[in-house]
Motif scaffolding. Structure first.
Motif, mmCIF file in Angstrom:
data_model
loop_
_atom_site.group_PDB
_atom_site.id
_atom_site.type_symbol
_atom_site.label_atom_id
_atom_site.label_comp_id
_atom_site.label_asym_id
_atom_site.label_seq_id
_atom_site.Cartn_x
_atom_site.Cartn_y
_atom_site.Cartn_z
ATOM 1 N N UNK A 79 0.862 -1.182 0.000
ATOM 2 C CA UNK A 79 0.000 0.000 0.000
ATOM 3 C C UNK A 79 0.902 1.237 0.000
ATOM 4 N N UNK A 80 0.467 2.290 -0.665
ATOM 5 C CA UNK A 80 1.316 3.483 -0.759
ATOM 6 C C UNK A 80 0.845 4.633 0.119
ATOM 7 N N UNK A 81 1.805 5.404 0.573
ATOM 8 C CA UNK A 81 1.545 6.755 1.052
ATOM 9 C C UNK A 81 2.133 7.724 0.021
ATOM 10 N N UNK A 104 -1.903 -1.960 -3.864
ATOM 11 C CA UNK A 104 -3.164 -1.330 -3.488
ATOM 12 C C UNK A 104 -2.900 0.170 -3.508
ATOM 13 N N UNK A 105 -3.422 0.854 -4.514
ATOM 14 C CA UNK A 105 -3.212 2.301 -4.551
ATOM 15 C C UNK A 105 -4.153 2.987 -3.575
ATOM 16 N N UNK A 106 -3.577 3.788 -2.679
ATOM 17 C CA UNK A 106 -4.370 4.708 -1.871
ATOM 18 C C UNK A 106 -4.540 5.956 -2.720
ATOM 19 N N UNK A 107 -5.737 6.147 -3.243
ATOM 20 C CA UNK A 107 -5.968 7.192 -4.242
ATOM 21 C C UNK A 107 -5.805 8.579 -3.633
ATOM 22 N N UNK A 108 -6.152 8.738 -2.370
ATOM 23 C CA UNK A 108 -5.939 10.024 -1.696
ATOM 24 C C UNK A 108 -4.459 10.359 -1.648
ATOM 25 N N UNK A 109 -3.641 9.430 -1.146
ATOM 26 C CA UNK A 109 -2.217 9.717 -1.007
ATOM 27 C C UNK A 109 -1.552 9.885 -2.366
#
Length: 382
Positions: free
Chosen positions: A218-220, A263-268
């Motif tokens: 998962x990304x930030x 898993x792309x964190x779309x906000x970050x």
């Protein structure tokens, strides 16, 4: 007491008077609950209201079986003492409430709850997983993934390998298709450290694949900053400039698409678009490169089985450029994003809001926002 808390309390009392348990009573009054939740949202505008005026031509963007939530969003409810509150508390009651709202999928964020909740504080065991699976099944929920344990050691220690395999076993019991983490593969800016991270994730990914699971990271925002991989070296022999490659995009190049997923964190990712627009090239010049989150997904959409659908309202007075808000009440164009990802019906969006838990006067806030966000996700049209 908030409108949401009053609803929960009323449901308990009326259900007992009618001879129904809480879940059956609430199932029979879903419409009332929806009105109460949206009304309690106050000034928050619901996308569901706007959708009734005219739906887009391309139909529903997130079909019912794909609507999910990561349980980190409602962590306050899971960790709440059920002996001191009429609100849903602990895994069983919270899963029941999410099923009532309409969610079809959940992503775990660990397996801990309040010690007074059924099953006890720690469900990170085989027995605990069986209990959780029963509650998922009872409420028509599917577990898609977990932000759990990824070994920090490399090469792997035996203890870390054993714990990782326990998490794979728990994931299998829960019926997950994916297992992952909420952290970036490494927090380093240097190419050499991302090479090591890629080697570790490729090895862990092979183990997960053998167990029938997809391993994901998962990304930030910082994971989409620029890799330091060129230019003069510093005193420690590390590069000080960039060739314009972003860290996580390099990770995608170095990892095996058969064993490592994202898993792309779309906000970050949108925060990264706001923050990381320029880099210093190897010749010392400043280069501009605007990040395109959707473009990254479109380039290899099948490597992104999960998304964090976290909304943000633009606020250029902050370092991130956005404030987190309930899904459908912010400025991120989720209709355009989901319309453009390709592989329709493949991706699993999980609503997340880090700041959903309320204070002492708004103890039901995270579940209220979960209700509002579900309806806004349901209303998305092409």
């Amino acid at each position: 007491m908030s409108a949401y808390e009053e609803e929960m309390d009323t449901a308990g009392h009326l259900g007992r008077r009618l001879g129904l348990n809480r879940r059956r009573f609430l199932a029979a009054t879903t419409g009332m609950a929806a009105v109460a939740a949206v009304a309690a949202a106050g000034p928050l505008k619901s996308a569901a209201q706007a959708a009734t005026a005219g739906k887009g031509p391309n139909g529903i963007l997130v079909p019912p079986p794909r609507r999910g939530i990561i349980l980190y969003t409602v962590r306050d409810a899971i960790s709440r003492d059920p002996l001191s509150s009429n609100l849903p508390s602990g895994f069983r009651a919270v899963l029941e409430e999410l099923g009532r709202i309409g969610y079809a999928q959940v992503e775990f964020a660990g397996y801990s709850q309040h010690g007074n909740a059924e099953g006890g504080a720690n469900l990170e065991t085989v027995e605990g997983a069986r209990l959780l699976r029963r509650w998922l099944d009872d409420n028509g929920l599917v577990a898609q993934g977990n932000h759990g344990f990824i070994p920090g050691s490399w090469p792997l220690s035996q203890a870390d390998l054993d714990r990782f395999k326990l998490h794979l076993e728990i994931a299998d019991i829960l019926g997950m298709s994916h297992v992952g983490t909420g952290s970036d593969p490494t927090g380093s800016a240097y190419k050499a450290d991302w090479d090591v991270a890629a080697d570790k994730w490729n090895a862990l990914g092979e183990i997960a694949t053998a167990a029938g699971l997809k391993l994901y990271t998962h990304n930030h925002d910082v994971a989409y900053s620029f890799l330091l991989d060129s230019g003069p070296l510093d005193a420690q022999g590390r590069p000080t400039r960039s060739s314009g490659i972003r860290r996580l995009e390099y990770f995608l190049q170095k990892t095996d698409p058969k064993h490592v997923w994202l898993e792309m964190d779309i906000f970050w990712a949108h925060v990264a678009q706001y923050k990381y627009k320029t880099f210093t090239a190897s010749d010392g010049s400043t280069q501009t490169q605007v990040f395109n989150p959707l473009g990254v997904v479109q380039a290899q959409t099948m490597r992104f089985p999960l998304f964090h659908a976290k909304d943000g309202k633009i606020n250029t007075g902050t370092s991130n450029g956005y404030d987190m808000v309930p899904f459908g009440t912010g400025d991120i164009d989720y209709a355009a994003f989901f319309r453009g990802t390709g592989a329709k019906g493949y991706h699993n969006p999980m609503y997340e809001q880090d700041n959903a838990p309320g204070d002492a006067s708004h103890q039901g806030q995270s579940l209220q926002y979960a209700d509002l966000s579900y309806r806004n996700m349901s209303a998305l049209r092409g």
